[in-house]
Scaffold this motif. Structure first.
Motif, mmCIF file in Angstrom:
data_model
loop_
_atom_site.group_PDB
_atom_site.id
_atom_site.type_symbol
_atom_site.label_atom_id
_atom_site.label_comp_id
_atom_site.label_asym_id
_atom_site.label_seq_id
_atom_site.Cartn_x
_atom_site.Cartn_y
_atom_site.Cartn_z
ATOM 1 N N GLY A 18 -8.080 -27.658 -19.221
ATOM 2 C CA GLY A 18 -9.313 -26.742 -19.079
ATOM 3 C C GLY A 18 -9.965 -27.654 -17.515
ATOM 4 N N GLY A 19 -10.795 -26.783 -17.165
ATOM 5 C CA GLY A 19 -11.395 -26.971 -15.777
ATOM 6 C C GLY A 19 -11.044 -26.526 -14.756
ATOM 7 N N TRP A 20 -10.942 -27.088 -14.117
ATOM 8 C CA TRP A 20 -10.552 -26.970 -12.220
ATOM 9 C C TRP A 20 -10.048 -28.308 -12.673
ATOM 10 C CZ3 TRP A 20 -11.191 -22.807 -9.620
ATOM 11 C CH2 TRP A 20 -12.036 -22.179 -9.907
ATOM 12 N N ARG A 21 -7.992 -27.595 -12.889
ATOM 13 C CA ARG A 21 -6.642 -28.897 -11.799
ATOM 14 C C ARG A 21 -6.651 -29.197 -10.540
ATOM 15 N NH1 ARG A 21 -8.937 -32.896 -15.370
ATOM 16 N NH2 ARG A 21 -8.880 -32.281 -17.188
ATOM 17 N N THR A 22 -5.949 -30.001 -10.535
ATOM 18 C CA THR A 22 -5.419 -29.497 -8.756
ATOM 19 C C THR A 22 -3.704 -29.592 -9.319
ATOM 20 O OG1 THR A 22 -4.435 -32.016 -8.660
ATOM 21 C CG2 THR A 22 -6.385 -31.162 -7.783
ATOM 22 N N SER A 23 -2.960 -28.843 -8.710
ATOM 23 C CA SER A 23 -1.538 -28.932 -8.661
ATOM 24 C C SER A 23 -0.680 -29.649 -9.558
ATOM 25 C CB SER A 23 -0.463 -28.370 -7.460
ATOM 26 O OG SER A 23 -1.278 -26.193 -7.412
ATOM 27 N N ALA A 24 -1.216 -31.381 -9.140
ATOM 28 C CA ALA A 24 -0.549 -31.893 -9.299
ATOM 29 C C ALA A 24 -1.022 -32.996 -10.092
ATOM 30 C CB ALA A 24 -0.535 -33.466 -7.993
ATOM 31 N N GLU A 25 -2.399 -32.846 -10.871
ATOM 32 C CA GLU A 25 -2.505 -32.610 -12.294
ATOM 33 C C GLU A 25 -1.690 -32.391 -13.088
ATOM 34 O OE1 GLU A 25 -7.191 -34.049 -11.970
ATOM 35 O OE2 GLU A 25 -6.415 -32.255 -11.032
ATOM 36 N N VAL A 26 -1.312 -30.670 -12.475
ATOM 37 C CA VAL A 26 -0.786 -29.471 -13.718
ATOM 38 C C VAL A 26 0.964 -30.355 -13.690
ATOM 39 C CG1 VAL A 26 -0.196 -27.600 -14.871
ATOM 40 C CG2 VAL A 26 -2.784 -27.577 -13.650
ATOM 41 N N ALA A 27 1.020 -30.656 -12.792
ATOM 42 C CA ALA A 27 3.049 -30.611 -12.731
ATOM 43 C C ALA A 27 2.841 -32.721 -13.742
ATOM 44 C CB ALA A 27 3.031 -31.183 -11.395
ATOM 45 N N GLU A 28 1.828 -33.541 -13.523
ATOM 46 C CA GLU A 28 1.971 -34.468 -13.595
ATOM 47 C C GLU A 28 1.961 -34.535 -15.704
ATOM 48 O OE1 GLU A 28 0.027 -38.983 -14.255
ATOM 49 O OE2 GLU A 28 -0.831 -37.299 -12.187
ATOM 50 N N SER A 29 0.694 -33.461 -16.108
ATOM 51 C CA SER A 29 1.227 -33.248 -17.506
ATOM 52 C C SER A 29 2.448 -32.853 -18.240
ATOM 53 C CB SER A 29 -0.261 -32.105 -17.746
ATOM 54 O OG SER A 29 -0.921 -33.047 -17.333
ATOM 55 N N MET A 30 2.913 -31.598 -17.276
ATOM 56 C CA MET A 30 4.162 -30.797 -17.479
ATOM 57 C C MET A 30 5.653 -31.801 -17.539
ATOM 58 S SD MET A 30 2.975 -27.252 -15.708
ATOM 59 C CE MET A 30 4.873 -27.635 -15.806
ATOM 60 N N GLY A 31 5.740 -33.024 -16.991
ATOM 61 C CA GLY A 31 6.777 -33.755 -16.310
ATOM 62 C C GLY A 31 7.457 -32.488 -15.153
ATOM 63 N N GLU A 32 6.088 -32.234 -14.009
ATOM 64 C CA GLU A 32 7.926 -30.901 -13.923
ATOM 65 C C GLU A 32 7.023 -31.757 -12.077
ATOM 66 O OE1 GLU A 32 9.887 -29.490 -13.768
ATOM 67 O OE2 GLU A 32 9.896 -28.846 -16.418
ATOM 68 N N SER A 33 7.318 -31.780 -11.077
ATOM 69 C CA SER A 33 7.663 -31.203 -9.633
ATOM 70 C C SER A 33 5.733 -30.421 -8.987
ATOM 71 C CB SER A 33 8.188 -31.227 -8.871
ATOM 72 O OG SER A 33 8.475 -29.623 -8.038
ATOM 73 N N VAL A 34 5.164 -30.678 -8.263
ATOM 74 C CA VAL A 34 3.877 -30.417 -7.436
ATOM 75 C C VAL A 34 4.324 -28.902 -6.997
ATOM 76 C CG1 VAL A 34 2.189 -30.472 -6.179
ATOM 77 C CG2 VAL A 34 2.693 -32.522 -7.405
ATOM 78 N N GLU A 35 5.570 -28.820 -6.843
ATOM 79 C CA GLU A 35 5.730 -27.825 -5.572
ATOM 80 C C GLU A 35 6.002 -26.389 -7.289
ATOM 81 O OE1 GLU A 35 9.327 -25.459 -3.534
ATOM 82 O OE2 GLU A 35 9.226 -27.469 -3.713
ATOM 83 N N PHE A 36 6.836 -27.387 -8.314
ATOM 84 C CA PHE A 36 7.189 -26.307 -9.435
ATOM 85 C C PHE A 36 5.642 -25.686 -10.174
ATOM 86 C CE2 PHE A 36 8.132 -25.789 -14.191
ATOM 87 C CZ PHE A 36 8.283 -25.420 -14.114
ATOM 88 N N ALA A 37 4.873 -26.315 -10.262
ATOM 89 C CA ALA A 37 3.592 -26.423 -10.821
ATOM 90 C C ALA A 37 2.754 -25.536 -9.589
ATOM 91 C CB ALA A 37 2.039 -26.979 -11.361
ATOM 92 N N SER A 38 2.985 -25.350 -8.537
ATOM 93 C CA SER A 38 1.473 -24.428 -7.289
ATOM 94 C C SER A 38 2.620 -23.566 -7.691
ATOM 95 C CB SER A 38 2.143 -25.213 -5.997
ATOM 96 O OG SER A 38 1.234 -27.081 -5.941
ATOM 97 N N LEU A 39 3.887 -23.312 -7.452
ATOM 98 C CA LEU A 39 4.141 -22.171 -7.373
ATOM 99 C C LEU A 39 3.660 -21.067 -8.698
ATOM 100 C CD1 LEU A 39 8.328 -22.542 -5.587
ATOM 101 C CD2 LEU A 39 6.083 -21.290 -4.745
ATOM 102 N N ALA A 40 4.090 -21.750 -9.901
ATOM 103 C CA ALA A 40 3.618 -20.753 -10.976
ATOM 104 C C ALA A 40 2.233 -20.948 -11.080
ATOM 105 C CB ALA A 40 3.955 -21.668 -12.593
ATOM 106 N N LEU A 41 1.562 -21.407 -10.666
ATOM 107 C CA LEU A 41 0.070 -21.168 -10.191
ATOM 108 C C LEU A 41 -1.010 -19.518 -9.584
ATOM 109 C CD1 LEU A 41 -1.758 -24.808 -10.052
ATOM 110 C CD2 LEU A 41 -2.053 -22.766 -12.063
ATOM 111 N N LEU A 42 0.459 -20.034 -8.152
ATOM 112 C CA LEU A 42 -0.046 -19.096 -7.015
ATOM 113 C C LEU A 42 0.139 -17.795 -8.002
ATOM 114 C CD1 LEU A 42 -0.948 -19.048 -5.044
ATOM 115 C CD2 LEU A 42 1.407 -18.723 -3.935
ATOM 116 N N ARG A 43 1.294 -17.478 -8.927
ATOM 117 C CA ARG A 43 1.712 -16.217 -9.252
ATOM 118 C C ARG A 43 1.208 -16.169 -10.189
ATOM 119 N NH1 ARG A 43 7.375 -18.721 -8.957
ATOM 120 N NH2 ARG A 43 6.705 -19.576 -11.392
ATOM 121 N N LEU A 44 -0.186 -16.887 -11.174
ATOM 122 C CA LEU A 44 -0.293 -16.267 -11.923
ATOM 123 C C LEU A 44 -1.664 -16.447 -11.372
ATOM 124 C CD1 LEU A 44 -0.235 -19.543 -14.813
ATOM 125 C CD2 LEU A 44 0.261 -17.556 -15.131
ATOM 126 N N SER A 45 -2.430 -17.125 -10.547
ATOM 127 C CA SER A 45 -3.383 -16.287 -9.434
ATOM 128 C C SER A 45 -3.343 -14.479 -8.948
ATOM 129 C CB SER A 45 -3.757 -17.326 -8.584
ATOM 130 O OG SER A 45 -2.919 -17.031 -7.041
#
Length: 70
Positions: A18-45
């Motif tokens: 929920g709310g505004w989250r950094t790529s690092a926060e999402v990645a940590e929750s998922m157990g993935e790399s920050v790059e993984f989460a950043s690229l997915a968030l960019l595609r979603l945007s």
């Protein structure tokens, strides 16, 4: 994991956190790399599902578009 699955998993975690989250926060929750989460968030945007918040690349935040929550 293919891109569609990665995007779906990332979106689920962003909604869960929920709310505004950094790529690092999402990645940590998922157990993935920050790059993984950043690229997915960019595609979603690009698809208009998430909004990109202000900040530099390292501190940029993301959130689910509010009109999609309603």
């Amino acid at each position: 994991m293919n891109m569609r699955d990665a995007d779906h998993l990332t979106l689920e975690w962003l909604i869960h956190l929920g709310g505004w989250r950094t790529s690092a926060e999402v990645a940590e929750s998922m157990g993935e790399s920050v790059e993984f989460a950043s690229l997915a968030l960019l595609r979603l945007s690009w698809r208009g599902v998430v909004e990109l918040g202000p900040g530099s690349r390292a501190t940029r935040t993301w959130r689910l578009r509010p009109d999609l929550v309603e």
